[in-house]
Design an enzyme around this catalytic site. Structure first.
Site, PDB file in Angstrom:
ATOM      1  N   PHE A   1       0.831  -1.222   0.000  1.00 20.22           N
ATOM      2  CA  PHE A   1       0.000   0.000   0.000  1.00 20.22           C
ATOM      3  C   PHE A   1       0.865   1.272   0.000  1.00 20.22           C
ATOM      4  CE2 PHE A   1      -2.170   2.759   3.406  1.00 20.22           C
ATOM      5  CZ  PHE A   1      -2.719   3.618   2.474  1.00 20.22           C
TER       6      PHE A   1
ATOM      7  N   THR B   1       6.361   2.811  12.649  1.00 18.84           N
ATOM      8  CA  THR B   1       4.993   3.190  13.006  1.00 18.84           C
ATOM      9  C   THR B   1       4.926   3.847  14.381  1.00 18.84           C
ATOM     10  OG1 THR B   1       2.837   2.239  13.557  1.00 18.84           O
ATOM     11  CG2 THR B   1       4.715   0.791  13.836  1.00 18.84           C
ATOM     12  N   ASP B   2       3.885   4.643  14.596  1.00 24.79           N
ATOM     13  CA  ASP B   2       3.671   5.246  15.927  1.00 24.79           C
ATOM     14  C   ASP B   2       3.276   4.195  16.963  1.00 24.79           C
ATOM     15  OD1 ASP B   2       1.084   4.717  15.023  1.00 24.79           O
ATOM     16  OD2 ASP B   2       0.339   6.763  15.317  1.00 24.79           O
ATOM     17  N   GLU B   3       2.874   2.998  16.513  1.00 25.54           N
ATOM     18  CA  GLU B   3       2.409   1.976  17.461  1.00 25.54           C
ATOM     19  C   GLU B   3       3.513   1.492  18.390  1.00 25.54           C
ATOM     20  OE1 GLU B   3       0.092  -1.184  15.954  1.00 25.54           O
ATOM     21  OE2 GLU B   3      -0.914   0.082  14.494  1.00 25.54           O
TER      22      GLU B   3
ATOM     23  N   LEU C   1     -17.643  -2.326  13.468  1.00 21.86           N
ATOM     24  CA  LEU C   1     -16.869  -1.513  14.402  1.00 21.86           C
ATOM     25  C   LEU C   1     -16.449  -2.361  15.596  1.00 21.86           C
ATOM     26  CD1 LEU C   1     -16.061   1.491  14.734  1.00 21.86           C
ATOM     27  CD2 LEU C   1     -18.204   1.815  15.984  1.00 21.86           C
TER      28      LEU C   1
HETATM   29  P1  NAD Z   1       1.340  -3.584   3.333  1.00 21.79           P
HETATM   30  O1  NAD Z   1       1.050  -4.810   4.136  1.00 21.79           O
HETATM   31  O2  NAD Z   1       0.271  -2.999   2.495  1.00 21.79           O
HETATM   32  O3  NAD Z   1       2.585  -3.871   2.376  1.00 21.79           O
HETATM   33  C1  NAD Z   1       3.725  -4.557   2.808  1.00 21.79           C
HETATM   34  C2  NAD Z   1       4.504  -5.012   1.565  1.00 21.79           C
HETATM   35  O4  NAD Z   1       5.683  -5.698   2.021  1.00 21.79           O
HETATM   36  C3  NAD Z   1       3.731  -5.986   0.675  1.00 21.79           C
HETATM   37  O5  NAD Z   1       3.864  -5.632  -0.682  1.00 21.79           O
HETATM   38  C4  NAD Z   1       4.398  -7.327   0.947  1.00 21.79           C
HETATM   39  O6  NAD Z   1       4.371  -8.219  -0.169  1.00 21.79           O
HETATM   40  C5  NAD Z   1       5.821  -6.896   1.281  1.00 21.79           C
HETATM   41  N1  NAD Z   1       6.522  -7.897   2.106  1.00 21.79           N
HETATM   42  C6  NAD Z   1       6.025  -8.542   3.200  1.00 21.79           C
HETATM   43  N2  NAD Z   1       6.938  -9.418   3.661  1.00 21.79           N
HETATM   44  C7  NAD Z   1       8.032  -9.296   2.853  1.00 21.79           C
HETATM   45  C8  NAD Z   1       9.301  -9.937   2.832  1.00 21.79           C
HETATM   46  N3  NAD Z   1       9.628 -10.867   3.742  1.00 21.79           N
HETATM   47  N4  NAD Z   1      10.179  -9.578   1.871  1.00 21.79           N
HETATM   48  C9  NAD Z   1       9.852  -8.635   0.949  1.00 21.79           C
HETATM   49  N5  NAD Z   1       8.655  -8.024   0.911  1.00 21.79           N
HETATM   50  C10 NAD Z   1       7.759  -8.344   1.862  1.00 21.79           C
HETATM   51  O7  NAD Z   1       1.890  -2.536   4.394  1.00 21.79           O
HETATM   52  P2  NAD Z   1       1.782  -0.948   4.397  1.00 21.79           P
HETATM   53  O8  NAD Z   1       0.546  -0.562   5.122  1.00 21.79           O
HETATM   54  O9  NAD Z   1       2.047  -0.426   3.047  1.00 21.79           O
HETATM   55  O10 NAD Z   1       3.012  -0.594   5.363  1.00 21.79           O
HETATM   56  C11 NAD Z   1       4.309  -0.360   4.820  1.00 21.79           C
HETATM   57  C12 NAD Z   1       5.263   0.028   5.936  1.00 21.79           C
HETATM   58  O11 NAD Z   1       4.791   1.189   6.600  1.00 21.79           O
HETATM   59  C13 NAD Z   1       5.403  -1.044   7.028  1.00 21.79           C
HETATM   60  O12 NAD Z   1       6.747  -1.073   7.442  1.00 21.79           O
HETATM   61  C14 NAD Z   1       4.496  -0.544   8.146  1.00 21.79           C
HETATM   62  O13 NAD Z   1       4.945  -1.008   9.402  1.00 21.79           O
HETATM   63  C15 NAD Z   1       4.670   0.950   7.996  1.00 21.79           C
HETATM   64  N6  NAD Z   1       3.552   1.772   8.479  1.00 21.79           N
HETATM   65  C16 NAD Z   1       2.278   1.530   8.027  1.00 21.79           C
HETATM   66  C17 NAD Z   1       1.241   2.346   8.459  1.00 21.79           C
HETATM   67  C18 NAD Z   1      -0.185   2.132   7.981  1.00 21.79           C
HETATM   68  O14 NAD Z   1      -1.089   2.830   8.425  1.00 21.79           O
HETATM   69  N7  NAD Z   1      -0.450   1.215   7.055  1.00 21.79           N
HETATM   70  C19 NAD Z   1       1.500   3.391   9.346  1.00 21.79           C
HETATM   71  C20 NAD Z   1       2.814   3.599   9.790  1.00 21.79           C
HETATM   72  C21 NAD Z   1       3.830   2.785   9.337  1.00 21.79           C
HETATM   73  O1  TDX Z   2     -13.007  -3.974  10.914  1.00 22.45           O
HETATM   74  C1  TDX Z   2     -12.386  -3.246  11.694  1.00 22.45           C
HETATM   75  N1  TDX Z   2     -13.075  -2.530  12.633  1.00 22.45           N
HETATM   76  C2  TDX Z   2     -12.490  -1.702  13.523  1.00 22.45           C
HETATM   77  O2  TDX Z   2     -13.174  -1.080  14.351  1.00 22.45           O
HETATM   78  C3  TDX Z   2     -10.949  -3.101  11.636  1.00 22.45           C
HETATM   79  C4  TDX Z   2     -10.160  -3.874  10.609  1.00 22.45           C
HETATM   80  C5  TDX Z   2     -10.359  -2.238  12.534  1.00 22.45           C
HETATM   81  N2  TDX Z   2     -11.091  -1.562  13.457  1.00 22.45           N
HETATM   82  C6  TDX Z   2     -10.407  -0.608  14.354  1.00 22.45           C
HETATM   83  C7  TDX Z   2      -9.139  -1.087  15.021  1.00 22.45           C
HETATM   84  C8  TDX Z   2      -8.324   0.195  15.137  1.00 22.45           C
HETATM   85  O3  TDX Z   2      -8.731   0.909  16.310  1.00 22.45           O
HETATM   86  O4  TDX Z   2      -9.993   0.479  13.512  1.00 22.45           O
HETATM   87  C9  TDX Z   2      -8.732   0.996  13.923  1.00 22.45           C
HETATM   88  C10 TDX Z   2      -7.740   0.895  12.766  1.00 22.45           C
HETATM   89  O5  TDX Z   2      -7.486  -0.482  12.554  1.00 22.45           O
HETATM   90  P1  TDX Z   2      -6.404  -0.993  11.467  1.00 22.45           P
HETATM   91  O6  TDX Z   2      -6.769  -0.469  10.115  1.00 22.45           O
HETATM   92  O7  TDX Z   2      -6.255  -2.460  11.627  1.00 22.45           O
HETATM   93  O8  TDX Z   2      -5.101  -0.186  11.891  1.00 22.45           O
HETATM   94  P2  TDX Z   2      -4.223  -0.155  13.242  1.00 22.45           P
HETATM   95  O9  TDX Z   2      -4.349  -1.400  14.026  1.00 22.45           O
HETATM   96  O10 TDX Z   2      -4.496   1.158  13.922  1.00 22.45           O
HETATM   97  O11 TDX Z   2      -2.742  -0.150  12.590  1.00 22.45           O
HETATM   98  C11 TDX Z   2      -2.473   0.647  11.405  1.00 22.45           C
HETATM   99  O12 TDX Z   2      -1.782   1.812  11.730  1.00 22.45           O
HETATM  100  C12 TDX Z   2      -0.446   1.695  12.134  1.00 22.45           C
HETATM  101  C13 TDX Z   2      -1.691  -0.155  10.375  1.00 22.45           C
HETATM  102  O13 TDX Z   2      -2.397  -1.343  10.067  1.00 22.45           O
HETATM  103  C14 TDX Z   2      -0.309  -0.452  10.854  1.00 22.45           C
HETATM  104  O14 TDX Z   2       0.448  -1.104   9.834  1.00 22.45           O
HETATM  105  C15 TDX Z   2       0.366   0.842  11.195  1.00 22.45           C
HETATM  106  O15 TDX Z   2       1.610   0.593  11.753  1.00 22.45           O
END
Ligand code: NAD
Ligand code: TDX
Length: 336
Positions: free
Chosen positions: A12, A125-127, A208
């Site tokens: 993503f 991530t902030d987590e 939710l």
């Molecule tokens: P995502 O799950 O959509 O994408 C992850 C990608 O990494 C995928 O294309 C997957 O095929 C690839 N991948 C997984 N394992 C692998 C491996 N062993 N070798 C090579 N490629 C591999 O994740 P995202 O939401 O795009 O997150 C990307 C980065 O940003 C992550 O490091 C995540 O921790 C960080 N991040 C995400 C969020 C969020 O809200 N989604 C917020 C803060 C930080």
């Molecule tokens: O169906 C749902 N209903 C619901 O209430 C899902 C899937 C989630 N939730 C809640 C859980 C969380 O409070 O929504 C919030 C967001 O959930 P996620 O999309 O799973 O995100 P979160 O767990 O906050 O983590 C995301 O942000 C930080 C990303 O998935 C991580 O990769 C990133 O590091």
């Protein structure tokens, strides 16, 4: 030509970053991605072949990582490390790929950039900071202590600690960013916002967790991309930067907004079983990034960004519809 190796560049945020590089820079991009269930190589298909190359492979593969990092020989070349297992709910079901990819994978990247003297930006991530009370006036800053709650966030915290240790002990030239929750096109439909949008578009109801009081701090993936590029070019080696766009929203409010934008009654959703160990609130103080590096987000209006994202999912149903039933039946099996 400057070469950037983007791990996880078919996911993503990674694919969004690759689009950003093609549109805003003249860099040549090599994507290393394992193409797990979470990858969308389709997101890269429109990009020109003389700018972007996709290598299918694993960040834990020492030889492959060494050869790709070793081919970065220009002074400005760099690795931007997005690859990770990223979904908290999956980490509660089976933590093992999270430990391998997120911790061992980051170790392999660090060893390769150390051997070859290559600049690294590590995406986190902030987590890693745990959660905040709803009424806490403080937000996360670069000095907040680490206190991760889930196997996912603990694995990202572990990776961050490795990066910090490699900077200090081996003088690896790395920066770290910890970003808040992203939304935008190409996010997997297992995640909160796309799950609820596609539930409604498919004729179902949003789901939710618990009462929906949990707060997330939303940022558009395009703003995350511009922040990472800013830090890669202007950040100080060894420093951490928090990325956020002042986008705090209660989950309940986000569900209501999605329903209202789609013309449905705002109470047309289901409360489902809560997530184990569910973090209450995340909130980022992005002062350092804004004041020291002059970064500003472009998507300041969350409702407008959400409306754009809803339109994107409506227009791209060919991409998500084939997976929708399987994702929902996994959630249903867990009462969610
Ligand atoms: P995502 O799950 O959509 O994408 C992850 C990608 O990494 C995928 O294309 C997957 O095929 C690839 N991948 C997984 N394992 C692998 C491996 N062993 N070798 C090579 N490629 C591999 O994740 P995202 O939401 O795009 O997150 C990307 C980065 O940003 C992550 O490091 C995540 O921790 C960080 N991040 C995400 C969020 C969020 O809200 N989604 C917020 C803060 C930080
Ligand atoms: O169906 C749902 N209903 C619901 O209430 C899902 C899937 C989630 N939730 C809640 C859980 C969380 O409070 O929504 C919030 C967001 O959930 P996620 O999309 O799973 O995100 P979160 O767990 O906050 O983590 C995301 O942000 C930080 C990303 O998935 C991580 O990769 C990133 O590091």
């Amino acid at each position: 030509m400057r070469r950037i190796l983007v791990t996880g560049g078919a996911g993503f945020i990674g694919s969004n970053f690759v689009h950003y590089l093609v549109e805003h820079t003249d860099a040549y991009v090599v994507v290393l991605d394992k193409l797990t269930y979470a990858a969308s190589p389709e997101a890269l298909e429109p990009l020109p072949a003389d700018r972007v190359e996709l290598v299918e492979g694993d960040v834990t593969d020492t030889g492959l990582v060494d050869s790709l990092v070793g081919s970065l020989t220009g002074a400005e070349d760099a690795v931007v490390h997005f690859a990770a297992e990223s979904h908290n709910d999956n980490s509660l079901r089976d933590p093992s790929p999270f430990i391998r990819t997120n911790i061992v994978g980051t170790f392999e990247i660090l060893e390769a950039v150390r051997r070859h003297g290559v600049r690294l930006h590590h995406v986190s991530t902030d987590e890693v900071y745990g959660d905040l009370e709803l009424d806490d006036p403080a937000r996360f800053t670069e000095t907040t202590p680490y206190l991760p709650s889930s196997p996912y966030s603990a694995s990202k915290a572990g990776a961050d600690h490795l990066v910090r240790a490699w900077v200090r002990s081996f003088e690896v030239a790395a920066t770290i960013s910890n970003c808040s929750n992203n939304y935008g096109p190409w996010q997997h439909i297992e995640k909160f916002i796309p799950r609820q949008i596609t539930n409604v578009l498919a004729g179902g109801r949003p789901k939710l967790y618990g009462a929906g009081e949990n707060v997330r701090d939303w940022i558009h993936a395009a703003d995350h991309s511009s922040a990472v590029w800013t830090i890669l070019n202007r950040g100080q080696i060894g420093h951490t930067y928090l990325i956020g766009a002042d986008g705090e929203q209660k989950n309940l409010e986000v569900v209501r907004m999605i329903l209202s934008i789609l013309g449905r009654p705002e109470d047309d959703f289901d409360h489902v079983t809560d997530r184990a160990g569910h973090d209450l609130r995340y909130a980022i103080d992005p002062t350092k990034l804004r004041t020291e590096l002059g970064w500003e987000p472009q998507f300041a209006d969350f409702r407008a960004g959400l409306a754009d994202t809803i339109e994107w999912y409506r227009a791209n149903s060919d991409w998500w519809r084939p997976h929708k039933d399987a994702v929902e039946s996994e959630y249903a099996a867990r009462g969610q």
